[in-house]
Design a protein around this motif. Structure first.
Motif, short mmCIF file in Angstrom:
data_model
loop_
_atom_site.label_atom_id
_atom_site.label_comp_id
_atom_site.label_asym_id
_atom_site.label_seq_id
_atom_site.Cartn_x
_atom_site.Cartn_y
_atom_site.Cartn_z
N ARG A 47 0.82 -1.21 0.00
CA ARG A 47 0.00 0.00 0.00
C ARG A 47 0.86 1.26 0.00
NH1 ARG A 47 -5.33 -0.35 1.18
NH2 ARG A 47 -5.32 1.63 2.29
N PHE A 81 -6.05 -6.43 -5.53
CA PHE A 81 -6.33 -6.44 -4.11
C PHE A 81 -6.53 -7.86 -3.58
CE2 PHE A 81 -7.07 -2.14 -5.13
CZ PHE A 81 -6.90 -1.42 -3.97
N ASN A 83 -8.85 -8.97 -1.89
CA ASN A 83 -10.22 -9.47 -2.15
C ASN A 83 -10.73 -9.01 -3.52
OD1 ASN A 83 -10.36 -6.83 -1.62
ND2 ASN A 83 -11.85 -6.96 0.03
N ALA A 85 -11.65 -6.48 -5.04
CA ALA A 85 -12.25 -5.14 -5.11
C ALA A 85 -12.73 -4.80 -6.51
CB ALA A 85 -11.27 -4.08 -4.60
N LEU A 86 -13.38 -5.74 -7.17
CA LEU A 86 -13.96 -5.43 -8.48
C LEU A 86 -15.13 -4.47 -8.28
CD1 LEU A 86 -14.02 -8.99 -10.08
CD2 LEU A 86 -12.37 -7.15 -10.45
#
Ligand SMILES: Nc1ncnc2c1ncn2[C@@H]1O[C@H](COP(=O)(O)OP(=O)(O)OP(=O)(O)O)[C@@H](O)[C@H]1O
Ligand SMILES: [Mg+2]
Lengths: 353, 275
Positions: A47, A81, A83, A85-86
């Motif tokens: 990040r 990401f 998870n 993050a679509l």
């Protein structure tokens, strides 16, 4: 010259140091595996590189330019990401096209590029689907294509396979490796699974509690662990307390910690290792378990419990059997100093025979 | 097993009956009575009352103050919910608590607060007077009261949704080079649109029916500062029951329309998520 460099990065969340003086460098076109246990600060480092988090101190340098003060939207980094993050209200096509639309690319060009990416990641015919209509593996591919669409120079992947079952994960790993190789894009790949890191990455960076413990090729890290943590985290290993008492390892007395891998140990029925008599230890088998391609033995030697592998074709050993144990090599550590010790008595023996 | 099932079905029947009975006595019966009394004196009286000049004025004021309150509170709710969920800052807890204040305090007190601030005895009166602005006993006061009473609705609906969604999608969009404006309209808004609409509908329903705070601030000037609920009260106090209930029926009809809208929004929102 390194393409990406982190210099003495520090980052705290309140009292907790998520990055502790972390430095690393990556050459252009390489695929790096950032490996560490859960909570070790892997995501935090990604990040910060992406600009989603600001380091408290230290420099982030991409392609010779310090980017600490460059906005995340201007760094040109692709990010997959943990998870995915679509965008859930956009179709597969719209998801992948988003980065291009934002850059005001012409419609025809967007259509062409997205079409190419959809075939590249093997999602032909699914472009009208919404994320919730896809399987985990398909979502992963969309996330990957979406990150690649604007042609980033640096690709960051945060545990891209964490949410996928073991079988599919295996396939996706190979696929990702091939894909990144063919695109020649500098990539960092986060994982807490050492097997995954070894299989996918050109180079591994091991991180623990915000500190970078070691970086190097998978073989290097395996063969020459720089810290006790690395020795224990990569490969299978046992920590032993009084290594100096083992025959042939008197020198281990000067070190505070010692680690042994199963590959360093040979176990035979008592009396079968006569020619190494000056090096062998006597022990008892405590546990035998089947590991698919070999048997795993737990052997008690003095107060240490060692793990050893035994090929299936050798005659069977049972719990309670008395055995001779030949230790060829151990890793020893003292603070930050690490060394490999070979069995002294075996060396001498080799001379006499 | 059989016994257990029987037990279950008895409990079920009891619970359902109790709920339906309660709803019938507390809600459906009174609503029917409203319509019954409204129409008791005949269709002509009803029509006359509903199309009466003062009724139409009151309806107009109710609709316009509702509109202003809903627009203002939608913006405020969006900003507040956005600030609370996407940033961490000093005073965040305080802001979150303050949003709930209108839920906690009586609307009458809210009305009094504005009287004490903007009324003849209030500290802001002189200053406003010098600009010839009247708030108390005038339309601005009514609008202020309605805004005050309804401002939590949109924010309250949005905060949990924004919280649950985290900011991953926004971050992903930012990394692809999108600016704040694009991120809001292309990523955040589609994610919260049903919750937003739901909040707007609740806000509208509450704004239309607001009585307490408006009553304090209005001064009951017929045709000027009378909203529908106040108009009902006046008619009722003049013993014009049929008329009072006829005007009430307008509010009931508006409420039913909103209820239907609410159900559509809820259904669509659920359907889209479940897709
Ligand atoms: N925004 C934050 N606020 C407070 N603490 C945080 C924040 N982000 C991370 N941390 C803490 O920093 C540490 C490192 O977090 P990070 O997410 O980088 O771990 P990780 O190595 O990615 O772990 P995992 O493998 O579980 O994803 C954790 O102890 C975490 O609790
Ligand atoms: Mg992580």
């Amino acid at each position: 010259m390194k393409y990406l460099e982190l210099r003495n990065i520090n980052k705290s969340f309140g009292e907790y140091k998520a990055s502790d003086d972390a430095s690393l460098g990556i050459e252009k076109g390489r695929l790096i595996g950032l490996l560490g246990p859960s909570g070790s600060g892997k995501t935090t480092i990604l990040r910060m590189i992406a600009g989603l988090e600001t380091p408290d101190s230290g420099d982030i340098i991409i392609d010779g330019r310090r980017v600490n003060d460059v906005d995340a939207s201007k760094r040109g980094i692709g990010f997959v990401f943990q998870n995915y993050a679509l965008f859930r209200y956009m179709t597969v096509f719209e998801n992948i096209a988003f980065g291009l639309k934002v850059q005001h690319v012409k419609r025809d060009a967007i259509k062409k590029r997205v079409g190419e990416l959809i075939s590249l990641v093997g999602l032909d015919g699914l472009d009208r689907r919404y994320p919730h209509q896809l399987s985990g593996g398909q979502r992963q591919r969309v996330a990957f294509a979406r990150a690649l669409a604007p042609n980033p120079h640096l690709l960051l992947l945060d545990e891209p396979f964490a949410a996928i079952d073991a079988k599919v994960r295996q396939e996706l790993r190979k696929w990702l490796r091939k894909m990144i190789e063919s695109l020649q894009i500098t990539s960092i790949f986060v994982t807490h699974d050492q097997e995954e890191a070894v299989e996918v990455a050109d180079e591994i960076v091991v991180i623990n509690a915000g500190r970078i413990e070691q970086s190097g090729s998978p073989v290097e890290i395996y063969k020459q662990p720089a810290t006790p943590f690395v020795a224990r985290f990569i490969g299978r290993s046992d920590v032993i307390d009084n290594a100096g008492l083992l025959k042939g390892f008197e020198a281990a007395k000067d070190f505070s910690q010692a680690v042994i891998r199963p590959e360093f140990i040979r176990v035979e029925k008592s009396g079968h290792l006569e020619k190494y008599v000056r090096s062998i230890e006597e022990g008892t088998v405590e546990e035998v378990s089947f590991r698919g391609d070999c048997l795993e033995l737990k052997v008690r030697v003095g107060d240490a419990l060692l793990t050893a592998n035994r090929p299936l074709e050798k005659d069977e050993l049972r719990a309670g059997d008395r055995v001779s144990v030949l230790i060829r090599r151990i890793y020893v550590f003292d603070g930050d100093a690490a060394r490999i010790l070979e069995n002294e008595n075996m060396k001498n023996q080799a001379v006499y025979i | 097993m059989a016994l257990k099932n029987e037990d279950g079905s008895i409990t079920r029947a009891l619970l359902i009956t109790a709920s339906l009975l309660f709803l019938f006595i507390m809600l459906i019966l009174p609503l029917c009575i409203v319509l019954y009394i409204a129409l008791r004196s005949g269709w002509e009286t009803y029509k006359n009352t509903v199309t009466d000049f003062y009724t139409l004025k009151a309806l107009q004021l109710t609709l316009s103050s509702t509109l202003v309150a809903v627009v203002v509170n939608t913006l405020f709710g969006l900003f507040a919910a956005w600030a609370i969920t996407k940033f961490s800052f000093r005073g965040k807890k305080f802001l979150t608590t303050m949003i709930d204040v209108p839920f906690a305090i009586s609307p009458v007190i809210a009305g009094l607060i504005f009287i004490l601030t903007f009324g003849r005895i209030g500290w802001a009166h002189e200053w406003l007077d010098s600009y010839n602005i009247n708030i108390v006993f005038a339309v601005p006061g009514i609008i202020l009261a309605v805004i005050f009473v309804t401002f939590p609705f949109v924010a309250r609906e949005l905060i949990p949704v924004l919280n649950a969604q985290g900011s991953d999608e926004e971050e992903a969009a930012a990394l692809m080079g999108a600016n704040g404006f694009v991120i809001f309209f292309r990523v955040t808004l589609p994610n919260i649109k049903w919750a937003l609409l739901y909040g707007v509908i609740l806000c509208t329903a509450r704004a239309m029916g607001e009585f307490g705070a408006v009553s304090v601030l209005s001064g009951h000037l017929r045709g000027k500062t009378n909203t529908l609920p106040l108009h009902v009260e006046i008619l009722y106090n003049e013993y014009k029951y049929s008329q009072a209930f006829a005007v009430s029926s307008i509010l009931v009809i508006m409420a039913v329309i909103i209820l239907i809208a609410r159900n559509i929004v809820e259904y669509k929102g659920k359907k889209e998520l479940g897709l």
